[in-house]
Design an enzyme around this catalytic site. Structure first.
Site, PDB file in Angstrom:
ATOM      1  N   LYS A 260       5.484   9.327  -2.416  1.00 11.70           N
ATOM      2  CA  LYS A 260       4.577  10.151  -1.369  1.00 11.70           C
ATOM      3  C   LYS A 260       3.384   8.987  -0.810  1.00 11.70           C
ATOM      4  CE  LYS A 260       0.632  12.170  -0.983  1.00 11.70           C
ATOM      5  NZ  LYS A 260      -0.272  11.958   0.419  1.00 11.70           N
TER       6      LYS A 260
ATOM      7  N   GLU B 111     -17.891   1.057  -3.137  1.00 12.20           N
ATOM      8  CA  GLU B 111     -17.010   0.073  -2.150  1.00 12.20           C
ATOM      9  C   GLU B 111     -17.436   1.079  -0.822  1.00 12.20           C
ATOM     10  OE1 GLU B 111     -13.139   1.454  -2.678  1.00 12.20           O
ATOM     11  OE2 GLU B 111     -12.145  -0.725  -2.755  1.00 12.20           O
TER      12      GLU B 111
HETATM   13  P1  NAD Z   1      -6.942   7.619  -2.157  1.00 16.11           P
HETATM   14  O1  NAD Z   1      -7.249   7.610  -3.707  1.00 16.11           O
HETATM   15  O2  NAD Z   1      -7.223   8.788  -0.818  1.00 16.11           O
HETATM   16  O3  NAD Z   1      -5.454   8.103  -1.901  1.00 16.11           O
HETATM   17  C1  NAD Z   1      -4.359   7.372  -2.718  1.00 16.11           C
HETATM   18  C2  NAD Z   1      -3.161   7.830  -2.198  1.00 16.11           C
HETATM   19  O4  NAD Z   1      -3.643   9.154  -3.362  1.00 16.11           O
HETATM   20  C3  NAD Z   1      -2.876   9.454  -1.296  1.00 16.11           C
HETATM   21  O5  NAD Z   1      -1.830   9.517  -1.432  1.00 16.11           O
HETATM   22  C4  NAD Z   1      -3.170  10.400  -1.456  1.00 16.11           C
HETATM   23  O6  NAD Z   1      -2.931  11.859  -1.127  1.00 16.11           O
HETATM   24  C5  NAD Z   1      -3.149  10.865  -3.063  1.00 16.11           C
HETATM   25  N1  NAD Z   1      -4.226  11.602  -3.506  1.00 16.11           N
HETATM   26  C6  NAD Z   1      -4.958  12.420  -3.565  1.00 16.11           C
HETATM   27  N2  NAD Z   1      -5.838  13.018  -4.509  1.00 16.11           N
HETATM   28  C7  NAD Z   1      -4.731  13.396  -4.924  1.00 16.11           C
HETATM   29  C8  NAD Z   1      -4.427  14.291  -6.465  1.00 16.11           C
HETATM   30  N3  NAD Z   1      -5.703  14.500  -6.503  1.00 16.11           N
HETATM   31  N4  NAD Z   1      -2.975  13.638  -7.479  1.00 16.11           N
HETATM   32  C9  NAD Z   1      -2.414  12.815  -6.663  1.00 16.11           C
HETATM   33  N5  NAD Z   1      -2.421  12.575  -5.668  1.00 16.11           N
HETATM   34  C10 NAD Z   1      -3.156  12.002  -4.986  1.00 16.11           C
HETATM   35  O7  NAD Z   1      -6.863   6.309  -1.449  1.00 16.11           O
HETATM   36  P2  NAD Z   1      -7.096   6.012  -0.296  1.00 16.11           P
HETATM   37  O8  NAD Z   1      -8.611   6.410   0.588  1.00 16.11           O
HETATM   38  O9  NAD Z   1      -5.986   7.034   0.449  1.00 16.11           O
HETATM   39  O10 NAD Z   1      -6.660   3.922  -0.409  1.00 16.11           O
HETATM   40  C11 NAD Z   1      -8.580   3.362  -0.293  1.00 16.11           C
HETATM   41  C12 NAD Z   1      -8.511   3.223  -1.803  1.00 16.11           C
HETATM   42  O11 NAD Z   1      -7.242   2.364  -2.249  1.00 16.11           O
HETATM   43  C13 NAD Z   1     -10.348   2.096  -1.612  1.00 16.11           C
HETATM   44  O12 NAD Z   1     -10.333   2.667  -3.169  1.00 16.11           O
HETATM   45  C14 NAD Z   1      -9.032   1.092  -2.048  1.00 16.11           C
HETATM   46  O13 NAD Z   1      -9.292  -0.467  -2.508  1.00 16.11           O
HETATM   47  C15 NAD Z   1      -7.934   1.104  -2.883  1.00 16.11           C
HETATM   48  N6  NAD Z   1      -6.602   0.939  -3.034  1.00 16.11           N
HETATM   49  C16 NAD Z   1      -6.557  -0.261  -4.184  1.00 16.11           C
HETATM   50  C17 NAD Z   1      -5.322  -1.291  -3.662  1.00 16.11           C
HETATM   51  C18 NAD Z   1      -5.246  -2.252  -5.330  1.00 16.11           C
HETATM   52  O14 NAD Z   1      -4.109  -2.932  -5.256  1.00 16.11           O
HETATM   53  N7  NAD Z   1      -6.626  -2.346  -6.329  1.00 16.11           N
HETATM   54  C19 NAD Z   1      -5.053  -1.890  -2.653  1.00 16.11           C
HETATM   55  C20 NAD Z   1      -4.800  -0.603  -1.583  1.00 16.11           C
HETATM   56  C21 NAD Z   1      -6.028   0.053  -1.583  1.00 16.11           C
END
Ligand code: NAD
Length: 511
Positions: free
Chosen positions: A191, A398
């Site tokens: 997803k 962040e």
């Molecule tokens: P996000 O948490 O908004 O979304 C990530 C994914 O989760 C998306 O595919 C989204 O559709 C899905 N999602 C959202 N709500 C959900 C739910 N309730 N149930 C299941 N899936 C759900 O994150 P984002 O804004 O897409 O990405 C940025 C974030 O990711 C930042 O906080 C960044 O630091 C983090 N990140 C971490 C790493 C790491 O390796 N630690 C790497 C890249 C990004």
């Protein structure tokens, strides 16, 4: 021409964009069962350039059923590691051969500078190649108890892995989960993030061409709260590998709890870069500029807080601000661009709101607004705040954009307290020429990954992950293999069975 027209006219629209982005389930490209779609924007014009299928529970159910069938009945989990490895290498070859196209689409969809998108495409190929190699070199433990027992580990794929990924470097981060999940013989439902669905649609063609059996890879687009949530709560998905925000990680943790799923979580960060007075300042300035402004600052391991020893603080801030001002913001497709457009207007608003907060919390020394000549689209100047106190929101939260907070310190103990003084613990960067301090500081800092006098470059064998609110579990190298497999312990007796007899016939009963 209006300013909007200028941005629209200047953007690069790749040829051959799809008319619709669809799911890929059981080897077929399909719409959502209910026909629903969502808008996808490009970050330069913020216009809808395509609609993508909005997956719901029914679509996830279909995808999981296909993946389950492929796991239970298909050849993939039963193939020799060498056979799977060959297919993974073919996938890597195909990704490499399409790197320019991948980068073009990724840059258009996400706003990443084209040169950096190209680097990420190559890294995606490398992820497949690495796990293709690792799986054939995999060894498992065997233990002998002389004369009594042999015990060994029978490693098995687990089943259907649910992979949920974010929008920053989307294709590369998808490969980071797909590589080990597939190498170990699982089947998957991916997803991808709803802001950036374009590059994910290329996987299906690549996998088909490489010979991945039908049903092994399934893709459901959609919103997190709908498609993502359905995957997390699906009883036939025993594993969820998630990368995204810490807050989303908490929600997923709770929703997966009733099913006691295996969870791997790579979450947010607010990583410190600590610069001591004895450091090579030229290298430290270059690295800390790159560390927060590369990938548009939309990088989980961004060094977004810079802690600088007082003796070199003024010089550092002055040099840093001057260099940040020279960082080149431009259209994502321009090879000279160093910072492109932020992914989406919602994210742009978030980053800009933090810049406004920062004006009241620190001293603005570079950037702070839209770059000249970019009156529309999600463009932000590389922005630097100095003298930021530890309780400031721009120090604690962040931002995930090209915004950095610089804070002075007097002692090593103070630097450590500042470095550890947020809820996050993903990465830390330390700049000093004192060998002992480099190591003692590294050991004391609360971070999953530490770079000493170096930039964010990691060997794929090393553990990857954060502590505190930055993650749960570590992937990387053999740790990824561990996450995606069960290690069943098998025991067999040699010689006489150690077999105490309960309920033995008593001598008098026998008579
Ligand atoms: P996000 O948490 O908004 O979304 C990530 C994914 O989760 C998306 O595919 C989204 O559709 C899905 N999602 C959202 N709500 C959900 C739910 N309730 N149930 C299941 N899936 C759900 O994150 P984002 O804004 O897409 O990405 C940025 C974030 O990711 C930042 O906080 C960044 O630091 C983090 N990140 C971490 C790493 C790491 O390796 N630690 C790497 C890249 C990004």
């Amino acid at each position: 021409m209006t300013d909007t027209d200028t941005a629209v006219a200047s953007r690069h629209v790749p040829a051959g964009l799809p008319e619709r982005i669809r799911h890929y389930i059981d080897g077929e490209s399909v719409d959502s069962a209910d026909g629903d779609t969502f808008d996808v924007l490009d970050p330069v014009s913020n216009e809808v350039y395509v609609r993508a299928a909005a997956g719901k529970r029914a679509d996830v159910d279909r995808a999981v059923a296909a993946a389950r069938r492929a796991f239970a009945e298909g050849p993939w989990p039963r193939m020799l590691p060498r056979e799977r490895s060959r297919i993974l290498h073919r996938i890597a070859d195909l990704v490499e051969s399409r790197d320019a196209r991948l980068a073009e689409l990724e840059s258009f969809d996400s706003g990443l500078p084209i040169t950096q998108a190209l680097g990420q495409a190559r890294r995606a190929a490398e992820n497949f190649r690495f796990f293709a190699d690792l799986i054939v070199a995999q060894v498992d433990d065997a233990f002998k108890v002389p004369g009594r027992q042999v015990n060994y580990v029978n490693r098995k794929p687990i089943g259907v892995a649910g992979l949920i990924t974010p929008w920053n470097t989307p294709f590369m981060l998808e490969s980071w989960k797909l590589g080990p999940a597939l190498a170990t013989g699982n089947t998957v439902v991916l997803k991808p993030a709803e802001f950036t669905p374009l590059s994910a649609s290329l996987w299906a063609g690549i996998f088909e061409e490489a010979g991945l059996p039908q049903g092994v890879f399934n893709l459901v687009h959609g919103l997190g709260e709908e498609a993502g949530d359905a995957l997390v709560r699906h009883p036939d998905v025993p594993l969820i590998s998630f990368t995204g925000e810490s807050r989303t990680g908490q929600v997923i943790f709770a929703n997966a709890a009733p099913h006691l799923k295996g969870l791997s979580m790579e979450l947010g960060g607010k990583s410190p870069a600590v610069v001591f007075a004895d450091a090579d300042l030229d290298a430290a300035v270059d690295a800390t500029i790159f560390g927060v402004f590369s990938l548009n600052g939309e990088r989980c391991t961004a060094g977004s807080r810079i802690l600088v020893e007082r003796a070199v603080y003024d010089e550092f801030v002055e040099r840093y601000a001057a260099q940040a001002t020279r960082v080149r913001v431009g259209f994502p497709h321009d090879p000279a661009t160093e910072v492109g457009a932020l992914v989406h207007p919602e994210h742009y608003e978030k980053v800009v709101s933090y810049i406004e907060i920062g004006r009241t919390e620190g001293r603005l020394v570079a950037g702070g607004g839209r770059p000249a000549g970019f009156e529309t689209g999600n463009f932000v100047e590389p922005t630097v705040f100095a003298d930021v106190p530890a309780d400031a929101r721009i120090f604690q939260e962040e931002i995930f954009g090209p915004v950095v907070a610089i804070t002075p310190f007097d002692t090593e103990a103070e630097a450590l307290a500042l470095a550890n003084g947020t809820k996050y613990g993903l990465a830390a960067y330390i700049w000093t020429n004192d060998l002992q301090r480099a190591h003692t500081f590294a050991h004391a800092v609360e971070a999953g990954m530490v770079w000493l006098n170096s930039n964010n470059v990691r060997d794929l064998r090393t553990p990857f992950g954060g502590v505190k609110a930055s993650g749960l579990g570590h992937e990387g190298g053999t740790r990824s293999i561990d996450f995606y497999t069960d290690q069943q312990a098998v025991h067999i007796t040699l010689g006489e069975v150690h077999n105490p007899t309960f309920g033995a016939r008593r001598a008098e009963e026998g008579r």
